[in-house]
Motif scaffolding. Structure first.
Motif, PDB file in Angstrom:
ATOM      1  N   VAL A   6     -14.345  -3.014  12.845  1.00  0.00           N
ATOM      2  CA  VAL A   6     -14.393  -2.305  11.371  1.00  0.00           C
ATOM      3  C   VAL A   6     -14.004  -3.588  10.581  1.00  0.00           C
ATOM      4  O   VAL A   6     -12.956  -3.835  10.598  1.00  0.00           O
ATOM      5  N   CYS A   7     -14.650  -3.407   9.540  1.00  0.00           N
ATOM      6  CA  CYS A   7     -14.347  -3.898   8.284  1.00  0.00           C
ATOM      7  C   CYS A   7     -13.952  -2.838   7.412  1.00  0.00           C
ATOM      8  O   CYS A   7     -14.495  -2.737   7.085  1.00  0.00           O
ATOM      9  N   GLY A   8     -12.869  -3.299   6.227  1.00  0.00           N
ATOM     10  CA  GLY A   8     -12.393  -2.844   5.434  1.00  0.00           C
ATOM     11  C   GLY A   8     -12.338  -3.658   4.170  1.00  0.00           C
ATOM     12  O   GLY A   8     -11.672  -4.607   4.217  1.00  0.00           O
ATOM     13  N   ASN A   9     -12.450  -3.256   2.442  1.00  0.00           N
ATOM     14  CA  ASN A   9     -12.119  -3.645   1.670  1.00  0.00           C
ATOM     15  C   ASN A   9     -11.053  -1.882   0.832  1.00  0.00           C
ATOM     16  O   ASN A   9     -11.438  -1.289   0.854  1.00  0.00           O
ATOM     17  N   TYR A  10     -10.178  -2.907   0.128  1.00  0.00           N
ATOM     18  CA  TYR A  10      -8.684  -2.250   0.037  1.00  0.00           C
ATOM     19  C   TYR A  10      -9.440  -1.982  -1.675  1.00  0.00           C
ATOM     20  O   TYR A  10      -9.823  -3.176  -1.969  1.00  0.00           O
ATOM     21  N   ILE A  11      -9.817  -0.802  -2.304  1.00  0.00           N
ATOM     22  CA  ILE A  11     -10.095  -0.743  -4.313  1.00  0.00           C
ATOM     23  C   ILE A  11      -8.905  -0.744  -4.670  1.00  0.00           C
ATOM     24  O   ILE A  11      -8.674   0.866  -4.438  1.00  0.00           O
ATOM     25  N   GLY A  12      -8.488  -0.774  -5.914  1.00  0.00           N
ATOM     26  CA  GLY A  12      -8.216  -0.431  -7.199  1.00  0.00           C
ATOM     27  C   GLY A  12      -6.315  -0.437  -6.575  1.00  0.00           C
ATOM     28  O   GLY A  12      -6.017  -0.631  -6.015  1.00  0.00           O
ATOM     29  N   GLU A  13      -6.648   1.310  -6.467  1.00  0.00           N
ATOM     30  CA  GLU A  13      -5.300   1.786  -6.027  1.00  0.00           C
ATOM     31  C   GLU A  13      -4.608   1.590  -4.476  1.00  0.00           C
ATOM     32  O   GLU A  13      -3.767   1.401  -4.467  1.00  0.00           O
ATOM     33  N   GLY A  14      -5.634   1.361  -3.591  1.00  0.00           N
ATOM     34  CA  GLY A  14      -5.674   1.451  -2.750  1.00  0.00           C
ATOM     35  C   GLY A  14      -4.751  -0.233  -2.351  1.00  0.00           C
ATOM     36  O   GLY A  14      -4.249  -0.114  -0.484  1.00  0.00           O
ATOM     37  N   MET A  15      -5.225  -1.368  -2.870  1.00  0.00           N
ATOM     38  CA  MET A  15      -4.816  -2.733  -3.227  1.00  0.00           C
ATOM     39  C   MET A  15      -3.373  -2.344  -3.145  1.00  0.00           C
ATOM     40  O   MET A  15      -2.505  -3.419  -2.710  1.00  0.00           O
ATOM     41  N   ARG A  16      -2.526  -1.704  -3.718  1.00  0.00           N
ATOM     42  CA  ARG A  16      -1.468  -1.795  -5.082  1.00  0.00           C
ATOM     43  C   ARG A  16      -0.553  -0.704  -3.515  1.00  0.00           C
ATOM     44  O   ARG A  16       0.309  -0.856  -3.666  1.00  0.00           O
ATOM     45  N   GLY A  17      -1.363   0.165  -3.152  1.00  0.00           N
ATOM     46  CA  GLY A  17      -0.853   1.058  -2.008  1.00  0.00           C
ATOM     47  C   GLY A  17      -0.123  -0.223  -1.443  1.00  0.00           C
ATOM     48  O   GLY A  17       0.638   0.111  -0.374  1.00  0.00           O
ATOM     49  N   LEU A  18      -1.341  -0.947  -0.539  1.00  0.00           N
ATOM     50  CA  LEU A  18      -1.281  -2.202   0.594  1.00  0.00           C
ATOM     51  C   LEU A  18       0.116  -2.395   0.438  1.00  0.00           C
ATOM     52  O   LEU A  18       0.929  -2.660   0.943  1.00  0.00           O
ATOM     53  N   MET A  19      -0.205  -3.126  -1.501  1.00  0.00           N
ATOM     54  CA  MET A  19       0.867  -4.306  -1.360  1.00  0.00           C
ATOM     55  C   MET A  19       2.766  -3.259  -1.770  1.00  0.00           C
ATOM     56  O   MET A  19       3.406  -4.013  -1.593  1.00  0.00           O
ATOM     57  N   LYS A  20       2.240  -2.780  -1.672  1.00  0.00           N
ATOM     58  CA  LYS A  20       4.202  -1.440  -2.344  1.00  0.00           C
ATOM     59  C   LYS A  20       4.463  -1.047  -0.551  1.00  0.00           C
ATOM     60  O   LYS A  20       5.334  -0.733   0.288  1.00  0.00           O
ATOM     61  N   GLU A  21       3.396  -0.674   0.315  1.00  0.00           N
ATOM     62  CA  GLU A  21       3.418   0.211   1.933  1.00  0.00           C
ATOM     63  C   GLU A  21       3.760  -1.411   2.423  1.00  0.00           C
ATOM     64  O   GLU A  21       4.190  -0.500   3.569  1.00  0.00           O
ATOM     65  N   GLY A  22       3.340  -2.155   2.326  1.00  0.00           N
ATOM     66  CA  GLY A  22       2.858  -3.132   3.251  1.00  0.00           C
ATOM     67  C   GLY A  22       2.036  -2.759   4.848  1.00  0.00           C
ATOM     68  O   GLY A  22       0.535  -1.835   4.711  1.00  0.00           O
ATOM     69  N   GLY A  23       1.672  -4.396   5.458  1.00  0.00           N
ATOM     70  CA  GLY A  23       0.708  -4.244   6.138  1.00  0.00           C
ATOM     71  C   GLY A  23       1.190  -3.551   7.616  1.00  0.00           C
ATOM     72  O   GLY A  23      -0.078  -2.843   8.239  1.00  0.00           O
ATOM     73  N   SER A  24       2.253  -3.392   7.593  1.00  0.00           N
ATOM     74  CA  SER A  24       2.136  -3.102   9.178  1.00  0.00           C
ATOM     75  C   SER A  24       2.329  -1.281   8.824  1.00  0.00           C
ATOM     76  O   SER A  24       2.228  -0.171   9.621  1.00  0.00           O
ATOM     77  N   SER A  25       2.795  -0.537   8.032  1.00  0.00           N
ATOM     78  CA  SER A  25       2.512   0.186   7.474  1.00  0.00           C
ATOM     79  C   SER A  25       1.945   0.964   7.407  1.00  0.00           C
ATOM     80  O   SER A  25       0.888   1.886   7.685  1.00  0.00           O
ATOM     81  N   ARG A  26       0.322   0.450   6.847  1.00  0.00           N
ATOM     82  CA  ARG A  26      -1.357   0.652   6.749  1.00  0.00           C
ATOM     83  C   ARG A  26      -1.896   0.604   8.254  1.00  0.00           C
ATOM     84  O   ARG A  26      -2.595   1.454   8.784  1.00  0.00           O
ATOM     85  N   ARG A  27      -1.400  -0.161   8.991  1.00  0.00           N
ATOM     86  CA  ARG A  27      -1.905  -0.494  10.707  1.00  0.00           C
ATOM     87  C   ARG A  27      -1.563   1.016  11.245  1.00  0.00           C
ATOM     88  O   ARG A  27      -2.489   1.550  12.129  1.00  0.00           O
ATOM     89  N   SER A  28       0.254   1.723  11.310  1.00  0.00           N
ATOM     90  CA  SER A  28      -0.116   2.470  11.524  1.00  0.00           C
ATOM     91  C   SER A  28      -0.746   3.677  11.106  1.00  0.00           C
ATOM     92  O   SER A  28      -1.048   4.933  12.102  1.00  0.00           O
TER      93      SER A  28
END
Length: 110
Positions: A6-28
């Motif tokens: 599975v391959c994905g790209n964050y778009i706009g607010e999605g990337m900002r959300g990743l930066m705010k929450e962190g990678g571990s949170s998104r993996r969860s």
């Protein structure tokens, strides 16, 4: 279970959300969604290049993988591509199956 890359790209607010929450949170969150669809996450990696995130999932079937993609993409904050992965043994089985096929513009069969 079927295995998928599975391959994905964050778009706009999605990337900002990743930066705010962190990678571990998104993996969860990914693990929770996959589990809720009857699957299992083998691994998740972040990268730079063609895609922002990669994962290998075991899903019960194609409909389960499609459900994951639909759910994630419906947020409008990520795009998802999935590639079915086959074992060498599955390729062995496929190679044993024969069918009739004529290539375009060719009037003979091998």
């Amino acid at each position: 279970m079927a295995k998928y890359l599975v391959c994905g790209n964050y778009i706009g607010e999605g990337m900002r959300g990743l930066m705010k929450e962190g990678g571990s949170s998104r993996r969860s969150e990914i693990e929770k969604l996959v589990a809720s669809l009857g699957g299992n996450v083998e691994c998740v990696y972040y990268a730079f290049g063609d895609y922002d995130i990669y994962g290998i999932f075991d899903m019960p079937d194609s409909a389960g993988m499609a459900a994951f993609s639909l759910q994630a993409a419906s947020s409008g904050l990520v795009t998802v591509s999935s590639i079915p992965l086959l074992t060498p043994e599955e390729i062995d089985e496929a190679a044993k199956r024969t069918g009739v096929y004529r290539a375009p513009g060719v009037d003979w069969l091998p």
